[in-house]
Scaffold this motif. Structure first.
Motif: not given
Length: 622
Positions: A221-223, A235, A237, A385, A388-389, A392
């Motif tokens: 999961s993402w963290r 963040d 992946p 994806k 988002r990286i 974030s």
């Protein structure tokens, strides 16, 4: 680590166990009480097997097992004092596409023989275990009997068992190699213990078995990853981990991340994609990450944000203009921080184009650079994806208590940026940029081979020569040769150019070559230019999807060949196609203008070149 080195380590591990055991107690069957507190955690006290859910295998684990686990787990090892044994499991990608153990016996003896090459081989056969799994089994003994004259019966040493399994599951395209090394004296009395471990190996990982400890990284999961030393978070992946990628521009205060497993290892690429990847990969090439993220703390300078960004983004000037495109750039705010983001499209080979996103952030004069690098095809399939990286990234209010001021190189006033290179065997000196280093960094070793044809020497017939090689980021080599050669200039150049015009590159017109000449009394200067034609390369590869040309491997070259009295020199600049442009070439031309040979100063010469006809250097048909 070489196979022989692994064997030696295993042997010394076993010997250490024997020497450090004060009481030689025979191993018993497991009582069922397993203490894994020092190996794993209290949650694992009921587990009696280990395995890897990504590589799809599992094996019995002795109660006192000591585990050596690498992050990926493609190579696993454990040792047991009670069993006097070392156990290794390797999951090896089946690159050759072997479909049977017979093929491995016929064509892949190196998968087995490397482990007993220093031992006496006693058996090599096929077999089946209790799970009806077929395997190739080799047994051998490593002994010190050459010190004592023992031949008929081994007295001491290590008994080795190797089993090779081939995965029947098409998703897991692996060859498994199980190696068990056991103290020979102990094995002679407890063969059942060795085969208890060997027969427990399965080319399967049962996710429903609560007694198996999964060694694979299970971060699915993402963290949020926080770096409290330099005050930032981002963040990550699933399966992305910190890696040791060396960032060429920021060699400190940088943390990099990449996927722990490849698409092939995760079983999410098609068979064709795997074949294409294997066809393009060179067995000797350095591992290169297809996608990665790096976060660099650059400086806490009070230089203006706009000036800082304009200086940092200058690195794109190194790229070949045909192979780089700035897709977009925009300014934005991240909380109270100023930021600017660039999207670059970089073509690294005929078949591989990458998207590189660069985010520049300034938070109270603390400046960060975030780079995300990913194949264009992957980026387009999963754009959300990667967005988002990069989006974030946040600056944290707290940093390490050791944190202090860090200079930005752009703040430093320009000093003398040139240094002088001299030769001892011939009168010669030239000023070059201090960016060129005389020591070869590790990341250069595998980049300089011509792909179409073999590399051709730039000169022949030179004797008593001195060579100086200098290396520059990114991946450029400057080679200076100088020495005595009493042959006339025309003869030297004819011998040199004949090899070039007879090359495949010239005949196929995949390289544009030209030769310019200047003469003045006892001085002759030839300038040879060798530049790859990207359109011709595309035509050459057309219709063959497995044919590719890497624009870092392919080198454009500019070679100056100079004859002065009895001396002959070559100044050879080799630049990857990816980084060949007017900016890098003009620097080199300025270096050449600084050459001094004896009393001749090139900066004072009025050099007007005349173009030579390359066809005249071809071999005459008899």
């Amino acid at each position: 680590m070489s196979r022989k080195l692994k064997i030696v380590i295993c042997i010394f591990t076993i010997v250490a166990f024997v020497l450090t055991s004060s009481v030689f107690a025979l191993a018993q069957e497991d009582s069922g009480i397993i203490d894994f507190y020092t190996v794993f955690s209290k949650d694992d006290i009921n587990k009696n097997r280990v395995g890897n859910s990504v590589y799809n295998w599992s094996i019995y684990m002795p109660q006192d097992a000591y585990i050596n686990k690498d992050p990926k787990g493609s190579y696993f090892s454990m040792s047991s004092n009670s069993y006097k044994a070392s156990i290794n499991v390797e999951a090896i990608l089946n690159k050759e596409g072997y479909t049977s153990l017979d093929e491995i016996l016929l064509y892949a003896q190196d998968l087995i023989s490397g482990y007993y090459s220093g031992s006496k081989l006693y058996s090599l056969k096929k077999g089946k275990d209790k799970q009806d799994q077929e395997y190739i089994e080799a047994t051998s003994v490593y002994t010190d009997s050459f010190y004592v004259f023992v031949d008929e019966e081994e007295s001491s040493g290590t008994f080795n068992l190797i089993r090779i399994y081939l995965s029947k599951n098409k998703r897991y395209n692996y060859i498994y190699r199980l190696t068990i090394s056991m103290d020979l004296n102990f094995y002679s009395q407890h063969q059942n213990l060795l085969y208890k471990i060997a027969d427990s190996f399965e080319t399967n990982f049962d996710r429903n078995n609560p007694n198996i400890k999964d060694l694979a990284d299970n971060v699915t999961s993402w963290r949020v990853h926080k770096n409290t030393s330099y005050g930032w978070q981002i963040d990550l992946p699933p399966y992305w981990k910190s890696t040791d990628i060396y960032n060429l521009e920021y060699n400190s205060s940088t943390q990099s991340f990449a996927p722990l497993y490849t698409d092939e290892e995760m079983g999410i690429s098609t068979q064709k994609q795997q074949q294409d990847t294997l066809a393009l990969a060179s067995p000797d090439s350095q591992q290169e990450y297809d996608e990665y993220l790096s976060v660099s703390f650059v400086t806490n300078s009070n230089i203006s944000f706009d000036k800082w960004v304009s200086q940092e983004i200058k690195s794109i000037e190194f790229y070949n203009k045909e192979l780089l495109k700035v897709i977009s750039s925009k300014s934005l705010n991240i909380g109270t921080s100023k930021a600017k983001i660039y999207d670059l499209r970089i073509r690294k080979s005929l078949n591989k184009t990458f998207v590189e996103k660069r985010l520049y952030v300034d938070s109270n004069n603390n400046k960060y650079v975030i780079k995300l690098y990913v194949p264009e095809e992957k980026y387009n399939k999963d754009k959300q994806k990667y967005e988002r990286i990069i989006n974030s990234f946040r600056v944290l209010p707290a940093k390490s208590r050791y944190f202090d001021s860090i200079l930005w190189s752009g703040d430093l006033k320009p000093q003398n940026t040139l240094k002088t290179v001299k030769l001892n065997k011939a009168p010669f000196e030239m000023k070059i940029s201090k960016d060129y280093k005389t020591n070869m960094p590790y990341y250069y070793y595998n980049y300089f081979t011509q792909i179409i044809g073999s590399s051709i020497p730039s000169a022949q017939g030179i004797s008593d020569i001195e060579t100086v090689m200098l290396y520059n980021t990114p991946y450029s080599i400057l080679t200076i040769n100088g020495g005595i050669n009493v042959d006339p200039a025309d003869k030297i150049i004819k011998n040199t150019m004949q090899a070039w015009v007879e090359s495949n590159e010239y005949k196929s017109k995949t390289v544009n070559m030209s030769l310019l000449k200047y003469t003045d009394k006892n001085l002759s200067i030839y300038k040879f230019i060798y530049v790859y034609n990207i359109l011709k390369l595309s035509e050459l590869a057309k219709g063959n999807p497995n044919r590719d040309f890497n624009f870092i491997n392919l080198q454009n070259r500019i070679i100056y060949m100079i004859k002065y009295n009895q001396y002959y020199y070559t100044i050879d600049l080799s630049i990857p196609v990816l980084y060949y442009n007017s900016y890098t070439v003009s620097d080199f031309e300025n270096f050449v203008k600084s050459i001094k040979i004896d009393k001749i100063d090139f900066s004072k010469l009025n050099i007007k070149f005349v173009k030579e006809d390359l066809e005249k250097f071809k071999k005459k048909e008899e």
